[in-house]
Enzyme design. Structure first.
Site, PDB file in Angstrom:
ATOM      1  N   GLU A 161      -2.796   6.447  -5.542  1.00 20.34           N
ATOM      2  CA  GLU A 161      -3.086   6.032  -4.172  1.00 20.34           C
ATOM      3  C   GLU A 161      -2.413   6.959  -3.171  1.00 20.34           C
ATOM      4  OE1 GLU A 161      -3.780   1.706  -3.128  1.00 20.34           O
ATOM      5  OE2 GLU A 161      -1.734   2.026  -2.413  1.00 20.34           O
TER       6      GLU A 161
ATOM      7  N   TYR B 271       0.855  -1.191   0.000  1.00 20.76           N
ATOM      8  CA  TYR B 271       0.000   0.000   0.000  1.00 20.76           C
ATOM      9  C   TYR B 271       0.891   1.241   0.000  1.00 20.76           C
ATOM     10  CZ  TYR B 271      -3.086   3.659   1.818  1.00 20.76           C
ATOM     11  OH  TYR B 271      -3.776   4.824   1.996  1.00 20.76           O
ATOM     12  N   HIS B 272       0.541   2.239  -0.817  1.00 21.01           N
ATOM     13  CA  HIS B 272       1.363   3.429  -1.008  1.00 21.01           C
ATOM     14  C   HIS B 272       0.856   4.577  -0.147  1.00 21.01           C
ATOM     15  CE1 HIS B 272       3.864   6.411  -2.892  1.00 21.01           C
ATOM     16  NE2 HIS B 272       4.250   5.617  -3.858  1.00 21.01           N
ATOM     17  N   GLY B 273       1.664   5.012   0.830  1.00 21.38           N
ATOM     18  CA  GLY B 273       1.309   6.176   1.632  1.00 21.38           C
ATOM     19  C   GLY B 273       1.543   7.466   0.885  1.00 21.38           C
TER      20      GLY B 273
ATOM     21  N   SER C  28       3.989  -0.876  -5.955  1.00 19.26           N
ATOM     22  CA  SER C  28       2.693  -0.473  -5.415  1.00 19.26           C
ATOM     23  C   SER C  28       1.740  -0.242  -6.582  1.00 19.26           C
ATOM     24  CB  SER C  28       2.810   0.809  -4.591  1.00 19.26           C
ATOM     25  OG  SER C  28       1.530   1.255  -4.194  1.00 19.26           O
TER      26      SER C  28
END
Length: 333
Positions: free
Chosen positions: A205, A132-134, A199
């Site tokens: 995202e 998951y990409h912050g 990602s």
């Protein structure tokens, strides 16, 4: 007060205090101290309101500064080791390990960084890590540092094209084996026995997800086709509180429009809060010749979503994430 009253007050003053009491009201009016006090009150209020806002928008730039300091270190390292290049197989091993130690230290001090499930990363051979990409993928930098330090391996990474256009980043991207993502190049890296991190949500995202941690993968399945063509396992990954560390204003309509229209990732990022980061690696999804790319993509997305559901309280909360720094041991849900 009349002039006569003023002189009467002054003449009757028995000491300096009485004299100032008589004179000061007129002096205050003459120099405009009353208005000055009002201005100072307004200025104090503005500083009280806006200083925290300025700080949270400045802290993300500290990460950029750290990246440029890393690049500077690589250039210095390169110059000092040019003569050794002829005697060593890989010039950059020492530099990578040094920077890995520095970034791992940053993660430990600022975020109390923990990683759970690193044993699921193979000591040898290829694997595709999907995460998951912050808003800023600093958790992924910490992960790379841990792979270098604890596994003795370098993980290749797929990044968006715009990253290659940032001045000065070329050397950093080359040393840490970052590629812009054609499927053929990804397959080549995996078939050569390397780890590869990607990602699927990417910049979209990073900019448009929020504290609800929604996955914005759309119908992307290229990463799944890469895993199938390479015949490698896929390892899902998620970092708890990554959205509480840094947040994006990409949910505002103007920034969303600019990205959709011009592909410009210009949404401001704020934060840099020292919240607790914990990276979780899920069970590897093995290669299955009977599964096509669409099915594998769906299975991987479900695996990452499972990690989010299991380890992240939704919606995310910055204060709660800060308080988690005081938890000495993580308890599985």
């Amino acid at each position: 007060m009349s002039d006569a009253g003023n002189w009467s007050c002054v003449l009757e003053a028995k000491d300096i205090v009485s004299f100032l009491v008589c004179v000061f009201p007129n002096f205050e009016e003459w120099v405009g101290l009353g208005q000055m006090e009002d201005c100072l009150s307004v200025l104090e209020y503005l500083l009280w309101v806006f200083t925290p806002l300025v700080i949270v928008f400045i802290l993300p730039f500290l990460i950029v500064i750290l990246l440029y300091l890393s690049i500077l270190f690589l250039h210095v390292y390169k110059r000092k080791n040019q003569l050794r290049e002829a005697y060593y197989n890989n010039l950059w091993d020492g530099a990578r390990k040094t920077l890995a130690v520095l970034w791992d230290g940053h993660g430990a001090i600022w975020h109390g960084y923990e990683i759970h499930g690193l044993e699921k990363i193979p000591d040898k051979g290829p694997a595709l890590i999907v995460y998951y990409h912050g808003a800023i993928p600093i958790d992924y930098y910490y992960f790379l540092a841990n792979v270098i330090i604890r596994k003795g391996r370098t993980c290749h990474s797929v990044a968006d094209h715009f990253l290659f256009k940032i001045p000065g980043f070329k050397l950093l991207l080359e040393v840490f084996s970052v590629i812009h993502g054609p499927q053929e190049e990804c397959v080549r890296a995996l078939r050569s026995g390397h780890l590869l991190g990607i990602s699927p949500g990417g910049v979209r995202e990073a900019l448009f997800s929020d504290e609800t941690y929604c996955l914005l993968w759309g119908k992307r399945k290229g990463f799944a086709q890469v895993a199938i063509d390479s015949r490698v396992p896929v390892i899902p990954m998620f970092t708890q509180n990554v959205r509480e560390g840094f947040r994006s204003l990409g949910t505002l309509r103007c920034f969303r429009w600019m990205y959709e229209r011009f592909r410009l990732p210009v949404a401001p990022v704020y934060g840099g809060f020292p919240v607790k980061f914990r990276t979780f690696l899920g069970d590897p999804i093995p290669y299955d010749p009977n599964v096509n790319a669409a099915e594998l993509a769906e299975r991987v997305q479900q695996a990452v979503q499972f990690l989010i559901d299991q380890h992240q309280q939704i919606p995310g909360n910055i204060l709660r994430a800060l308080l988690e720094r005081f938890h000495t041991k993580y308890k599985d849900h």
